[in-house]
Design a protein around this motif. Structure first.
Motif, PDB file in Angstrom:
ATOM      1  N   LEU A  70       6.754  56.891   8.386  1.00  0.00           N
ATOM      2  CA  LEU A  70       6.883  55.619   9.098  1.00  0.00           C
ATOM      3  C   LEU A  70       5.926  54.549   8.576  1.00  0.00           C
ATOM      4  O   LEU A  70       5.939  53.435   9.066  1.00  0.00           O
ATOM      5  CB  LEU A  70       6.666  55.825  10.595  1.00  0.00           C
ATOM      6  CG  LEU A  70       7.703  56.708  11.279  1.00  0.00           C
ATOM      7  CD1 LEU A  70       7.327  56.926  12.744  1.00  0.00           C
ATOM      8  CD2 LEU A  70       9.089  56.100  11.166  1.00  0.00           C
ATOM      9  N   HIS A  71       5.081  54.868   7.614  1.00  0.00           N
ATOM     10  CA  HIS A  71       4.118  53.937   7.006  1.00  0.00           C
ATOM     11  C   HIS A  71       3.167  53.328   8.030  1.00  0.00           C
ATOM     12  O   HIS A  71       2.707  52.217   7.872  1.00  0.00           O
ATOM     13  CB  HIS A  71       4.852  52.817   6.243  1.00  0.00           C
ATOM     14  CG  HIS A  71       5.615  53.305   5.078  1.00  0.00           C
ATOM     15  ND1 HIS A  71       5.136  53.255   3.803  1.00  0.00           N
ATOM     16  CD2 HIS A  71       6.832  53.899   4.987  1.00  0.00           C
ATOM     17  CE1 HIS A  71       6.027  53.769   2.972  1.00  0.00           C
ATOM     18  NE2 HIS A  71       7.058  54.179   3.667  1.00  0.00           N
ATOM     19  N   GLY A  72       2.887  54.046   9.085  1.00  0.00           N
ATOM     20  CA  GLY A  72       1.988  53.534  10.121  1.00  0.00           C
ATOM     21  C   GLY A  72       0.901  54.529  10.418  1.00  0.00           C
ATOM     22  O   GLY A  72       0.334  55.137   9.525  1.00  0.00           O
ATOM     23  N   ALA A  73       0.641  54.677  11.700  1.00  0.00           N
ATOM     24  CA  ALA A  73      -0.371  55.636  12.135  1.00  0.00           C
ATOM     25  C   ALA A  73       0.350  56.851  12.685  1.00  0.00           C
ATOM     26  O   ALA A  73       1.227  56.690  13.521  1.00  0.00           O
ATOM     27  CB  ALA A  73      -1.242  55.010  13.205  1.00  0.00           C
ATOM     28  N   PRO A  74       0.045  58.033  12.294  1.00  0.00           N
ATOM     29  CA  PRO A  74      -0.866  58.395  11.211  1.00  0.00           C
ATOM     30  C   PRO A  74      -0.248  58.134   9.851  1.00  0.00           C
ATOM     31  O   PRO A  74       0.942  57.821   9.751  1.00  0.00           O
ATOM     32  CB  PRO A  74      -1.086  59.893  11.435  1.00  0.00           C
ATOM     33  CG  PRO A  74       0.177  60.352  12.097  1.00  0.00           C
ATOM     34  CD  PRO A  74       0.653  59.198  12.943  1.00  0.00           C
ATOM     35  N   LYS A  75      -1.044  58.288   8.803  1.00  0.00           N
ATOM     36  CA  LYS A  75      -0.553  58.071   7.442  1.00  0.00           C
ATOM     37  C   LYS A  75      -0.116  59.408   6.847  1.00  0.00           C
ATOM     38  O   LYS A  75      -0.892  60.341   6.741  1.00  0.00           O
ATOM     39  CB  LYS A  75      -1.630  57.416   6.601  1.00  0.00           C
ATOM     40  CG  LYS A  75      -1.893  55.975   7.050  1.00  0.00           C
ATOM     41  CD  LYS A  75      -2.877  55.292   6.160  1.00  0.00           C
ATOM     42  CE  LYS A  75      -3.014  53.827   6.497  1.00  0.00           C
ATOM     43  NZ  LYS A  75      -3.074  53.494   7.897  1.00  0.00           N
ATOM     44  N   HIS A  76       1.155  59.459   6.454  1.00  0.00           N
ATOM     45  CA  HIS A  76       1.734  60.656   5.858  1.00  0.00           C
ATOM     46  C   HIS A  76       1.777  60.449   4.347  1.00  0.00           C
ATOM     47  O   HIS A  76       2.312  59.451   3.874  1.00  0.00           O
ATOM     48  CB  HIS A  76       3.142  60.898   6.393  1.00  0.00           C
ATOM     49  CG  HIS A  76       3.195  61.026   7.881  1.00  0.00           C
ATOM     50  ND1 HIS A  76       2.678  62.113   8.557  1.00  0.00           N
ATOM     51  CD2 HIS A  76       3.689  60.197   8.831  1.00  0.00           C
ATOM     52  CE1 HIS A  76       2.878  61.956   9.852  1.00  0.00           C
ATOM     53  NE2 HIS A  76       3.468  60.796  10.047  1.00  0.00           N
ATOM     54  N   TYR A  77       1.231  61.401   3.594  1.00  0.00           N
ATOM     55  CA  TYR A  77       1.147  61.274   2.139  1.00  0.00           C
ATOM     56  C   TYR A  77       2.154  62.192   1.454  1.00  0.00           C
ATOM     57  O   TYR A  77       2.298  63.363   1.824  1.00  0.00           O
ATOM     58  CB  TYR A  77      -0.267  61.605   1.659  1.00  0.00           C
ATOM     59  CG  TYR A  77      -1.254  60.528   2.032  1.00  0.00           C
ATOM     60  CD1 TYR A  77      -1.567  59.515   1.135  1.00  0.00           C
ATOM     61  CD2 TYR A  77      -1.840  60.511   3.287  1.00  0.00           C
ATOM     62  CE1 TYR A  77      -2.461  58.514   1.489  1.00  0.00           C
ATOM     63  CE2 TYR A  77      -2.727  59.505   3.647  1.00  0.00           C
ATOM     64  CZ  TYR A  77      -3.038  58.512   2.742  1.00  0.00           C
ATOM     65  OH  TYR A  77      -3.908  57.517   3.096  1.00  0.00           O
ATOM     66  N   PHE A  78       2.827  61.628   0.455  1.00  0.00           N
ATOM     67  CA  PHE A  78       3.894  62.291  -0.286  1.00  0.00           C
ATOM     68  C   PHE A  78       3.629  62.174  -1.779  1.00  0.00           C
ATOM     69  O   PHE A  78       2.922  61.272  -2.225  1.00  0.00           O
ATOM     70  CB  PHE A  78       5.240  61.589  -0.018  1.00  0.00           C
ATOM     71  CG  PHE A  78       5.736  61.723   1.386  1.00  0.00           C
ATOM     72  CD1 PHE A  78       6.809  62.559   1.671  1.00  0.00           C
ATOM     73  CD2 PHE A  78       5.175  61.005   2.424  1.00  0.00           C
ATOM     74  CE1 PHE A  78       7.299  62.679   2.959  1.00  0.00           C
ATOM     75  CE2 PHE A  78       5.649  61.112   3.724  1.00  0.00           C
ATOM     76  CZ  PHE A  78       6.710  61.953   3.988  1.00  0.00           C
ATOM     77  N   CYS A  79       4.257  63.033  -2.560  1.00  0.00           N
ATOM     78  CA  CYS A  79       4.304  62.831  -4.007  1.00  0.00           C
ATOM     79  C   CYS A  79       5.280  61.686  -4.245  1.00  0.00           C
ATOM     80  O   CYS A  79       6.383  61.680  -3.702  1.00  0.00           O
ATOM     81  CB  CYS A  79       4.803  64.099  -4.707  1.00  0.00           C
ATOM     82  SG  CYS A  79       5.226  63.829  -6.448  1.00  0.00           S
TER      83      CYS A  79
END
Length: 165
Positions: A70-79
């Protein structure tokens, strides 16, 4: 040789394509499965798995993860190449990183200690978690759960096969 829970715990891993690699140098504070519908969608599965790794024991060693979800809070990191969901950094909580344990080269040691959002779980989805919550646990429950999870490392059958010194 039996390994003690005080010995170093070093694990490496990466995304599906290998563009992003990471290392952890401490056991998780807590392990979990989340049944919320958001995690179901992000993981394309019945639930997501997480290992709360102390921030100082987590590092990206190769590549540059990108923020997704969702590009918000929290921040989810992907390759950025294969789009594997690798880890999450909760906003306002800096002392741990929620690693997807299946990113590790050997996740065989992982067992979820707690499960959250069981109020949203698929009826057939079960885990061996010792603690279960309809939503999130109350804030005052985490200290006891972290201590309870740490005690599981004293059992010889819970120690990872490839723990390195």
């Amino acid at each position: 040789m039996s390994m003690s829970s005080s010995e170093p715990f070093i694990q490496e891993g990466g995304c599906r394509c290998g563009a992003v690699r990471l290392r952890i140098t401490a056991r998780p504070l807590l392990t979990m499965a989340c049944h919320c519908t958001g995690c179901q969608k992000m993981s394309s599965s019945a639930y997501s798995l997480s290992a709360a790794i102390p921030s100082e024991a987590f590092e990206v060693t190769q590549g540059e993860p990108v923020i997704g979800g969702l590009h918000g809070a929290p921040k989810h990191y992907f390759c950025g190449h294969c789009m594997t969901w690798m880890f999450t950094r909760p906003d306002g909580i800096d002392f741990f990183v929620n690693l997807r344990p299946t990113m590790l080269d050997d996740p065989s040691w992982f067992v979820p200690y707690m499960e959250t959002w069981t109020s949203e779980k698929l009826a057939w989805a079960t885990t061996p978690a010792e603690r279960s919550f309809a939503a999130l646990p109350p804030d005052d429950a985490y200290g006891e759960m972290i201590a309870g999870y740490a005690a599981t490392w004293a059992a010889p059958d819970r120690l990872p096969a490839n723990t390195q010194s």
